[in-house]
Write an enzyme that holds these catalytic residues in place. Structure first.
Site, short mmCIF file in Angstrom:
data_model
loop_
_atom_site.label_atom_id
_atom_site.label_comp_id
_atom_site.label_asym_id
_atom_site.label_seq_id
_atom_site.Cartn_x
_atom_site.Cartn_y
_atom_site.Cartn_z
N HIS A 66 0.39 -4.18 -1.56
CA HIS A 66 1.28 -3.45 -2.46
C HIS A 66 1.07 -1.94 -2.30
CE1 HIS A 66 3.35 -3.55 -6.66
NE2 HIS A 66 3.63 -2.40 -6.03
N LEU A 69 5.00 3.58 0.64
CA LEU A 69 4.78 4.57 1.70
C LEU A 69 5.89 5.63 1.76
CD1 LEU A 69 3.31 2.29 4.52
CD2 LEU A 69 2.15 3.49 2.66
N ASP A 158 10.41 -4.47 -6.18
CA ASP A 158 9.39 -3.72 -6.93
C ASP A 158 9.83 -2.29 -7.22
OD1 ASP A 158 6.67 -3.66 -8.08
OD2 ASP A 158 6.45 -2.03 -6.64
N HIS A 185 8.29 -7.85 -10.06
CA HIS A 185 7.99 -6.69 -10.92
C HIS A 185 8.45 -7.09 -12.32
CE1 HIS A 185 8.05 -2.25 -11.94
NE2 HIS A 185 8.83 -2.74 -12.89
N ASP A 311 -1.14 -0.73 -5.50
CA ASP A 311 0.10 -0.13 -6.02
C ASP A 311 0.08 1.38 -5.75
OD1 ASP A 311 2.57 0.21 -7.15
OD2 ASP A 311 1.93 -0.11 -9.22
N HIS A 315 3.05 10.83 -5.35
CA HIS A 315 4.04 11.80 -5.81
C HIS A 315 3.49 13.20 -5.55
CE1 HIS A 315 6.66 8.91 -7.80
NE2 HIS A 315 5.62 8.38 -8.40
N GLY A 330 3.34 6.46 -11.54
CA GLY A 330 2.67 6.11 -10.30
C GLY A 330 1.48 6.97 -9.95
#
Length: 443
Positions: A66, A69, A158, A185, A311, A315, A330
């Site tokens: 998970h 990219l 997801d 999800h 996960d 960012h 995230g």
């Protein structure tokens, strides 16, 4: 850092291979890209490259099923190459790219693009997960058979739930014929709209709109029922609540084909940390309460939760450096996962090193049907050598990821990858000092 060596001997490390039940101090000989021999003491040729792994752990390469990219579409946050290199540094020899890119991975061309870019990166293996629905819109099912044939290892939307139960039913039925899982999800968006963090005492104190636990649990329950009805393989992504763990536990006892993952940040952190308003703690699903965190750990202990996935969700600093409500969800995770897990699971006495290795290598390999996850002779030589005692402080400036949004910034962790082999090639080595002889005491 890169080298091509036909024969490599990793000498004197603690070898942990859950697939074959091996836990001993000994040698691993690699030749021609495969595991050649595992034993107490192995003779080798003069030309072999020898690594002294005394005091280190030698395990099957880690598999992260998970990772986001961001390529194509947001190469400023991450590329397939930078993500694959960050994965290597974290000890991962294989990662799975999520399909919520721009455009999404919902066509054969996009699946092949991810594979080709991954092969070109010369780092961790990169496998694509394809979209369940075209454009991730939750409406029309994607051409799943063609995507599977092109190389997709599983299917997910997801980042978004599949809100329509009929669509999810069809996805599970098709995936069953293709012998791969559907990754869910779990989020009922009518309950999460506008939410920024876990709904509870902390969100009330901070004046932030909350995301209730039941928003996750409703979809976990629905998809378990659909899995039982269709016979399709269901995998629950990034579980975060106590009730979700209980639902999975009951479903497994009933024989439902369901597996599940938890993330390092949900295992280690709680919503109390959001009192700082630090947007690096903002993620979806959100950090929950302490009893939820402990339920995840118990789920890992008793086998309810099969594997650990990062996960990884990079960012840019500009995106995160805004008011909490406006920041994207995230956090990054590839380069901190091992240290977090050793610190919060192994050193805390919740899991043994063997159990942790199984959750990071064998279990995700089995879920995805990959040939990795073992050190058995004849297997591909994907190997992670790590120092479980090495203390280090998380400094995002040292990341190979293009993004820095880690909730573990400045935290002191124990455990770091030292040497990582993919197909028998040493693609990552830390400083020579870390590979210096440390004696042959098991970790």
């Amino acid at each position: 850092m890169n080298m091509a060596q036909d024969e490599i001997l990793i000498r004197g490390g603690r070898i942990i291979d859950p697939a074959s039940g091996v836990d001993m101090v000994g040698d691993v000989l690699v030749s021609g890209g495969t595991i050649w021999k595992v034993g107490k003491k192995i003779n080798h040729s003069r030309s072999a490259k020898v690594y002294d792994a005394g005091g280190l752990v030698v395990s099957p390469g880690f598999v992260d099923m998970h990772a986001h990219l961001r390529e194509p579409g947001r190469e400023d946050e991450e590329t397939i190459e930078s993500g694959a290199k960050a994965a290597l540094k974290g000890g991962f020899t294989s990662i799975v790219a999520m399909p919520n890119t721009d455009p999404p991975i919902d066509s054969e061309g996009m699946v092949r693009l991810v594979i080709e870019k991954g092969e070109g990166a010369g780092a961790a293996r990169v496998f694509p997960m394809a979209a369940i629905t075209k454009g991730l819109k939750g409406e029309s099912i994607s051409e799943m058979a063609h995507l599977r044939e092109a190389g997709a290892v599983a299917f997910t939307d997801d980042g978004n739930p599949v809100s329509n139960a009929g669509t999810m039913r069809r996805a599970l039925e098709y995936a069953s014929m293709l012998e791969c899982p559907v990754v869910s999800h779990c989020e009922e968006t009518s309950l999460t709209k506008g939410g920024a963090m876990n709904e509870g005492a902390v969100s009330t104190a901070l004046g932030l709109k909350g995301i209730p636990s039941v928003a996750e649990e409703i979809i976990v329950a629905r998809d378990i029922l659909l899995s039982g009805f269709t016979g399709g393989r269901l995998h629950i992504a990034h579980m975060s609540t106590k009730e979700s763990v209980d639902l999975i536990r009951r479903a497994k006892k009933m024989g439902t084909k369901v597996t599940a993952e938890a993330t390092p940040h949900h295992i280690a952190l709680t919503d109390e940390l959001l009192r700082s308003y630090d947007t690096n703690f903002k993620m979806n699903p959100p950090l929950r309460k302490e009893d939820d965190r402990m339920a995840l750990i118990e789920g890992l202990r008793d086998g309810t939760i099969d594997c650990i996935a990062t996960d990884h969700a990079p960012h840019t600093e500009i995106e995160k450096d805004v008011a909490f409500d406006d920041a994207p969800f995230g956090v990054t995770g590839l380069e901190t996962a091992l240290g977090v897990l050793i610190t919060f699971l192994v050193e805390a006495g919740h899991l043994t090193l063997e159990q942790m290795v199984e959750k990071l290598s064998l279990s995700p390999s089995k879920i995805l049907g990959l040939s990795s996850g073992t050190l058995r002779p004849g297997a591909q030589a994907d190997i992670t050598v790590f120092d479980p005692h090495l203390e280090w402080t998380v400094s995002p400036d040292d990341f190979l990821s293009k993004s820095r949004n880690s909730p573990f910034c400045g935290m002191k962790l124990a455990g770091h990858a030292v040497l990582v082999l993919v197909s028998g090639r040493a693609l990552y080595e830390s400083s020579k000092e870390r590979m210096a002889p440390r004696g042959n005491q098991p970790a």
